[in-house]
Design a protein around this motif. Structure first.
Motif, PDB file in Angstrom:
ATOM      1  N   LEU A  81      84.348 -42.648 -53.431  1.00  0.00           N
ATOM      2  CA  LEU A  81      83.541 -43.956 -52.773  1.00  0.00           C
ATOM      3  C   LEU A  81      82.639 -44.436 -53.877  1.00  0.00           C
ATOM      4  O   LEU A  81      82.712 -45.638 -53.757  1.00  0.00           O
ATOM      5  N   LYS A  84      85.459 -46.755 -55.306  1.00  0.00           N
ATOM      6  CA  LYS A  84      86.011 -47.818 -54.292  1.00  0.00           C
ATOM      7  C   LYS A  84      84.952 -48.903 -54.081  1.00  0.00           C
ATOM      8  O   LYS A  84      85.012 -50.148 -53.924  1.00  0.00           O
ATOM      9  N   TYR A  85      83.791 -48.259 -54.407  1.00  0.00           N
ATOM     10  CA  TYR A  85      82.602 -49.476 -54.289  1.00  0.00           C
ATOM     11  C   TYR A  85      82.455 -50.438 -55.375  1.00  0.00           C
ATOM     12  O   TYR A  85      82.218 -51.801 -55.099  1.00  0.00           O
ATOM     13  N   LEU A 112      82.543 -52.783 -44.253  1.00  0.00           N
ATOM     14  CA  LEU A 112      83.097 -51.482 -44.858  1.00  0.00           C
ATOM     15  C   LEU A 112      82.546 -51.170 -45.992  1.00  0.00           C
ATOM     16  O   LEU A 112      82.054 -50.104 -46.436  1.00  0.00           O
ATOM     17  N   TYR A 113      81.870 -52.249 -46.820  1.00  0.00           N
ATOM     18  CA  TYR A 113      81.003 -52.129 -48.114  1.00  0.00           C
ATOM     19  C   TYR A 113      79.342 -52.153 -47.770  1.00  0.00           C
ATOM     20  O   TYR A 113      78.745 -51.966 -48.643  1.00  0.00           O
TER      21      TYR A 113
ATOM     22  N   PRO B  18      75.856 -47.957 -54.899  1.00  0.00           N
ATOM     23  CA  PRO B  18      75.088 -47.364 -53.624  1.00  0.00           C
ATOM     24  C   PRO B  18      75.979 -47.875 -52.516  1.00  0.00           C
ATOM     25  O   PRO B  18      75.658 -48.676 -51.651  1.00  0.00           O
ATOM     26  N   TYR B  19      77.014 -47.023 -52.535  1.00  0.00           N
ATOM     27  CA  TYR B  19      78.142 -47.047 -51.561  1.00  0.00           C
ATOM     28  C   TYR B  19      77.260 -46.888 -49.926  1.00  0.00           C
ATOM     29  O   TYR B  19      76.371 -46.015 -49.981  1.00  0.00           O
ATOM     30  N   PRO B  20      77.710 -47.327 -49.035  1.00  0.00           N
ATOM     31  CA  PRO B  20      77.062 -47.097 -47.625  1.00  0.00           C
ATOM     32  C   PRO B  20      77.028 -45.785 -47.155  1.00  0.00           C
ATOM     33  O   PRO B  20      77.887 -44.917 -47.388  1.00  0.00           O
ATOM     34  N   ARG B  25      79.277 -46.219 -42.595  1.00  0.00           N
ATOM     35  CA  ARG B  25      80.767 -46.245 -42.690  1.00  0.00           C
ATOM     36  C   ARG B  25      81.545 -46.023 -41.495  1.00  0.00           C
ATOM     37  O   ARG B  25      82.534 -46.855 -40.973  1.00  0.00           O
ATOM     38  N   SER B 117      85.115 -49.091 -49.476  1.00  0.00           N
ATOM     39  CA  SER B 117      84.411 -47.733 -49.860  1.00  0.00           C
ATOM     40  C   SER B 117      84.436 -47.017 -48.523  1.00  0.00           C
ATOM     41  O   SER B 117      83.137 -46.729 -47.926  1.00  0.00           O
TER      42      SER B 117
END
Lengths: 315, 273
Positions: A81, A84-85, A112-113, B18-20, B25, B117
């Protein structure tokens, strides 16, 4: 301090089906520095896409000792994650959401982000402008040309303002205008500090964009270096291509008698390589201009020299 | 001496990501499906209301003249309370067979989404919840039509769309398991003819299961729709047997957990190489 964005060490990938195991990547290592463009080159089936997918977590690398991949210090197997972020990915095929419009595609992606709607709308307006798609904001995907789709996929990959942009054969099948436009945009992004990892089998593309590159063949690294060094160190400066072998009989000078010439024969053509322009020029004296081409050597010559001219079984 | 220094450098350059959160998601995936579905609101949103009308016409005008009372209930009521959940079964099954397969193989929508993400788990759980939502919507449509015609009148029946939600979840995980094995889209025909159609007829939707030979009863009891129909009928008609209801609910929850686990495990193989 120099920033290292991607560090790949001894990466391997085996695809197992019921019948057989195919080893697509056979132990590759390289480093990508920050704010540079790094190229993965090679013929179809060389393992470029597999390698790329391992980097952004769409494929799991073989679990072998001394093998590691690090992207911004994160491991794609564990920290999918985070990676990907921070990344934007432009896949080989345009996997846009056919059921949504241009703008909706970007909006859903922003979601999605976890990007909030106000910021998303602002970014989308900017990106559509950047990629010259503003007129198409409300068009359905089916109405877009191949070049527009590609530009939209790239816009989509930029929606999260990535620090690393991964592109898998971004200009395959596009016309020259669109290719040049995209190259310009990618150079602009690099200037803004984005690191770019790109696969391609177009040598001119690599020459236009890449600071450093590796050439892969059958899952292995064949050659690596900076674009200019590669040409300087791995191939003679000039190439004389003679079409139709028979024309050789017309030659005043037999190329085999000359020392500083390397000869290659492929199908019906002869390729003479030399660092000495004059030598090659002399050879062409009594050839019809239509039957030969004397030029600077380029990445394509290195590519063909290292990966061979013949098709292999997976091409 | 060198070792710690290198490590420090890596940490220095490591940007924050800082991914959700998991919930956000899941919501994003669910939202994608809602957005696509509501895009064609007219063609997607009206059939769920027409289908029960057709049933009513077909049964009410025809069959109802010959069958009046079944298990002490008016036949139209019996059928209507079954349709509330069978419709959820059909919609969730379509969504996660043909729908999932097209997104997976033809349109490659998942490949695109997975580059953002989110993880494969987020993607598939979001999809299951979406199928449940569709079940809830289709159940509600049947309930509304049946209420308008005065066939289902018990206020408690307002809870039955929740059973539709559970039914949607059950059949989406089952459909996903099938999808994980399917090589060509035509193979789904076997699943529909061989499994979903018989399920509709033999799970107590159109006639009571106790009409079946004794030997078939354990099989019927193992089928997910049987439990959904019993829950829906109990709620809509107000004849609640707490023991059976708890059993049916536990069956549904267990089915969703186990099936969901298998579905994700199996489909993951087709999404990550």
């Amino acid at each position: 301090m120099e920033q290292i964005v991607i560090k790949v060490e001894n990466a391997q990938k085996t695809y197992r089906s019921q019948k057989e195991a195919l080893k697509a990547v056979k132990g590759i290592s390289f480093i990508v520095r920050g704010s540079t463009c790094f190229g993965l080159l090679g013929p179809n089936g060389a393992g470029k896409t597999s390698l790329m997918k391992m980097i952004y977590g769409a494929s799991i690398r073989d679990n072998v000792p001394n093998s590691s991949i690090s992207v911004f210090g994160f491991d794609p197997v564990k920290d999918e994650l985070q990676i990907k972020y921070l990344c934007g990915v432009v896949p080989q095929t345009d996997n846009l959401d056919q059921e949504l419009t241009v703008k909706e595609n970007l909006l859903i992606y922003a979601k999605l982000y976890g990007i909030n709607k106000t910021i998303a709308n602002k970014t989308i307006t900017d990106l559509l402008d950047f990629m010259e798609l503003t007129d198409k904001a409300n068009a359905n995907i089916k109405e877009l040309s191949g070049g527009m789709k590609r530009r939209l996929v790239i816009s989509r990959a930029l929606i999260n303002k990535p620090k690393l942009l991964i592109l898998d054969e971004p200009t395959t099948g596009l016309d020259p205008q669109v290719r040049h436009m995209l190259w310009n945009k990618l150079r602009q992004l690099k200037k803004e500090g984005i690191t770019i990892l790109i696969t391609t089998h177009y040598m001119d593309e690599a020459f236009q964009l890449c600071d450093e590159l590796i050439i892969m063949d059958q899952g292995k690294k064949v050659i690596e270096g900076t674009t200019t060094d590669l040409i300087k160190n791995n191939i003679e400066a000039y190439v004389l291509e003679i079409r139709e072998k028979n024309n050789v009989t017309q030659l005043k000078i037999n190329p085999d008698s000359l020392k500083d010439i390397r000869k290659e024969i492929f199908l019906n053509n002869i390729y003479l390589y030399s660092d000495n322009y004059k030598t090659l020029k002399n050879i062409t004296d009594n050839l019809d201009s239509i039957n030969y081409h004397l030029r600077h050597s380029n990445l394509e010559d290195i590519f063909l020299k290292t990966t061979g001219r013949y098709l292999n079984e997976i091409q | 001496m060198n070792e710690p220094k290198i490590k420090k450098n890596i940490q220095e350059i490591q940007p924050i990501a800082p991914y959700p959160s998991f919930t956000l998601r899941l919501y994003a995936v669910w939202y994608r499906h809602v957005r696509v579905y509501t895009k064609h609101l007219y063609s997607n949103g009206t059939p769920p209301f027409f289908e029960p009308l057709i049933f009513l016409a077909g049964i009410g005008l025809g069959l109802n003249k010959y069958i009046h009372i079944i298990n002490g209930i008016e036949y139209l009521q019996f059928l209507a309370t079954g349709l509330v959940v069978s419709t959820a079964m059909f919609t969730a099954t379509f969504e996660c067979t043909f729908g999932t397969f097209i997104r997976l193989v033809y349109d490659k929508v998942y490949d695109g989404m997975l580059a953002a993400s989110i993880t494969v788990n987020d993607l598939l759980i979001g999809e299951i919840i979406w199928a449940g939502t569709k079940g809830l919507f289709f159940s509600s449509a049947v309930l509304i039509v049946m209420a308008l015609f005065g066939i289902i009148t018990n206020p408690l029946s307002l809870l039955s769309p929740l059973v539709g939600f559970l039914t949607g979840l059950m059949f989406s995980v089952l459909a996903m398991i099938i999808t994980s094995y399917v090589k060509t889209i035509n193979h789904f025909n076997f699943y529909f003819t061989g499994f979903i159609s018989p399920m509709f007829f033999f799970s107590g939707t159109v006639f009571p299961t106790n009409e079946l030979p004794a030997i078939a009863l354990p099989i019927v009891e193992a089928l997910p729709l049987t439990h959904a129909v019993r829950l829906s009928r109990g709620i809509c008609l107000g004849n609640i047997n707490p023991t059976i209801m708890v059993f049916d609910l536990m069956y549904a929850v267990f089915f969703i957990m186990l099936g969901g686990f298998c579905a994700i495990k199996l489909l993951k193989k087709r999404l990550i190489e």
